[in-house]
Design a protein around this motif. Structure first.
Motif, PDB file in Angstrom:
ATOM      1  N   SER A   1     -14.862   5.677   5.940  1.00 16.54           N
ATOM      2  CA  SER A   1     -13.459   5.715   6.333  1.00 16.54           C
ATOM      3  C   SER A   1     -13.136   4.591   7.309  1.00 16.54           C
ATOM      4  CB  SER A   1     -13.125   7.071   6.958  1.00 16.54           C
ATOM      5  OG  SER A   1     -11.759   7.155   7.281  1.00 16.54           O
TER       6      SER A   1
ATOM      7  N   TYR B   1     -12.755   1.242   5.502  1.00 21.26           N
ATOM      8  CA  TYR B   1     -11.445   1.096   4.870  1.00 21.26           C
ATOM      9  C   TYR B   1     -10.366   0.823   5.913  1.00 21.26           C
ATOM     10  CZ  TYR B   1     -12.608   2.120   0.025  1.00 21.26           C
ATOM     11  OH  TYR B   1     -13.089   2.029  -1.259  1.00 21.26           O
ATOM     12  N   ALA B   2     -10.456   1.472   7.059  1.00 20.08           N
ATOM     13  CA  ALA B   2      -9.485   1.223   8.121  1.00 20.08           C
ATOM     14  C   ALA B   2      -9.569  -0.217   8.615  1.00 20.08           C
ATOM     15  CB  ALA B   2      -9.708   2.199   9.267  1.00 20.08           C
TER      16      ALA B   2
ATOM     17  N   GLU C   1      -8.083  -2.528   6.021  1.00 14.59           N
ATOM     18  CA  GLU C   1      -6.620  -2.458   6.059  1.00 14.59           C
ATOM     19  C   GLU C   1      -6.076  -3.246   7.246  1.00 14.59           C
ATOM     20  OE1 GLU C   1      -3.024   0.861   6.367  1.00 14.59           O
ATOM     21  OE2 GLU C   1      -5.049   1.490   5.816  1.00 14.59           O
TER      22      GLU C   1
ATOM     23  N   PRO D   1      -9.748  13.732   3.415  1.00 13.09           N
ATOM     24  CA  PRO D   1      -9.044  12.663   4.136  1.00 13.09           C
ATOM     25  C   PRO D   1      -9.522  11.266   3.737  1.00 13.09           C
ATOM     26  CG  PRO D   1      -9.627  14.428   5.639  1.00 13.09           C
ATOM     27  CD  PRO D   1     -10.335  14.721   4.350  1.00 13.09           C
ATOM     28  N   LEU D   2     -10.834  11.120   3.490  1.00 14.40           N
ATOM     29  CA  LEU D   2     -11.341   9.819   3.052  1.00 14.40           C
ATOM     30  C   LEU D   2     -10.749   9.431   1.703  1.00 14.40           C
ATOM     31  CD1 LEU D   2     -13.246   7.363   3.030  1.00 14.40           C
ATOM     32  CD2 LEU D   2     -14.994   8.872   2.044  1.00 14.40           C
TER      33      LEU D   2
ATOM     34  N   ARG E   1      -8.030  10.420   0.333  1.00 12.73           N
ATOM     35  CA  ARG E   1      -6.607  10.109   0.486  1.00 12.73           C
ATOM     36  C   ARG E   1      -6.424   8.697   1.054  1.00 12.73           C
ATOM     37  NH1 ARG E   1      -2.743  14.187   0.274  1.00 12.73           N
ATOM     38  NH2 ARG E   1      -3.546  16.299  -0.077  1.00 12.73           N
ATOM     39  N   ARG E   2      -7.243   8.329   2.030  1.00 12.88           N
ATOM     40  CA  ARG E   2      -7.170   6.979   2.604  1.00 12.88           C
ATOM     41  C   ARG E   2      -7.481   5.931   1.537  1.00 12.88           C
ATOM     42  NH1 ARG E   2      -7.611   4.157   7.386  1.00 12.88           N
ATOM     43  NH2 ARG E   2      -7.886   5.997   8.694  1.00 12.88           N
TER      44      ARG E   2
ATOM     45  N   PHE F   1      -4.813   3.004  -0.100  1.00 14.80           N
ATOM     46  CA  PHE F   1      -5.105   1.692   0.482  1.00 14.80           C
ATOM     47  C   PHE F   1      -4.046   0.681   0.035  1.00 14.80           C
ATOM     48  CE2 PHE F   1      -7.268  -2.381   0.944  1.00 14.80           C
ATOM     49  CZ  PHE F   1      -7.807  -2.247   2.222  1.00 14.80           C
TER      50      PHE F   1
END
Length: 257
Positions: free
Chosen positions: A33, A36-37, A40, A82-83, A85-86, A90
């Motif tokens: 996660s 990915y953050a 982004e 939640p992961l 969904r993230r 993206f």
């Protein structure tokens, strides 16, 4: 362990625990996660996720998990969902290169990715028939939508895994390649997307997700398409695409408005 490299506006997210077939415990899910953050935040225009070693991801790492005290609801609801969904949301085109085992949560990672290239010999599904558990991470929705109820329950009851070639033929994923070519194919596609009209791609991504989630009809979806196109026509990439076509030259997209 999860690695992140960024080059040429493309994020490369790597599941790097080959001794465990890249299976994911709670810490690995948090690392994924975070990757990915970070991608982004860096403003990349495409992302590729892949696994090192013999597998993409063999699912949950259950080594050391005591089934008598296992907080599976916390693992799935608090970390996995939640992961996914993230990943699904993206803000750039995402691609997966999958080989070997793609099981359980590993299957969920693929479901949450825009474009999935799989090795023809990949093993896709869930061995949960032998664990007294059920398919998770979005597997039911994907299988029922693409395979129908009967084939879905056949796979679940039997625990049989689909090959990558079979999964692509059934419409589960995008394209299949020999195992030694799948990563190169996904990276090539991501690099191409990263030089494209990112805003337009994201408009299509949003519409595809809405169509999938709400099962919109032809005329309703057409209205949403029209609104998206009207918004895009005010962007620099839209104007560049038109001018390049008129001037018979390749477009140079910036991905900005």
């Amino acid at each position: 362990m999860v690695g992140l490299e960024i080059a040429d506006n493309v994020a490369h997210v790597v599941l790097n625990a080959p001794a465990r077939l890249n299976s994911l415990d709670a810490a690995a899910l948090r690392d994924l996660s975070a990757a990915y953050a970070a991608a982004e935040a860096a403003g990349v225009r495409a992302l590729v996720v892949r696994g090192e070693g013999r597998a993409f991801c063999a699912g949950r790492d259950i080594s050391g998990v005591d089934p008598r005290t296992d907080d599976v609801a916390g693992y799935l609801g608090g970390l996995v969902e939640p992961l996914l969904r993230r990943m699904s949301a993206f803000p750039a085109p995402t691609f997966a290169a999958a080989h070997g085992a793609c099981l359980g949560v590993g299957l969920g990672l693929l479901i949450a990715t825009d474009v999935v290239y799989v090795a023809d010999t990949a093993a896709i599904g869930s061995p949960f028939a032998n664990l007294g558990a059920t398919l998770d991470s979005g597997g039911h929705a994907l299988f029922v939508e693409r395979l129908g109820a009967h084939r879905t329950l056949d796979l679940i009851y039997s625990g049989r895994l689909m090959s990558g070639a079979e999964a692509v033929a059934a419409g589960l994923f995008s394209q299949t390649f020999p195992a030694n070519e799948v990563t190169e194919a996904a990276v090539r596609a991501a690099v191409s997307a990263a030089s494209g009209a990112t805003r337009a791609f994201l408009a299509s991504k949003a519409l595809v997700h809405q169509l999938r989630d709400e099962r919109l009809g032809l005329w309703q979806s057409m209205g949403i398409e029209n609104a998206a196109q009207a918004e895009l026509c005010a962007t620099a990439d839209y104007r560049e695409g038109f001018l390049a076509f008129q001037e018979k030259r390749p477009p140079v997209f910036t991905g900005r408005g």
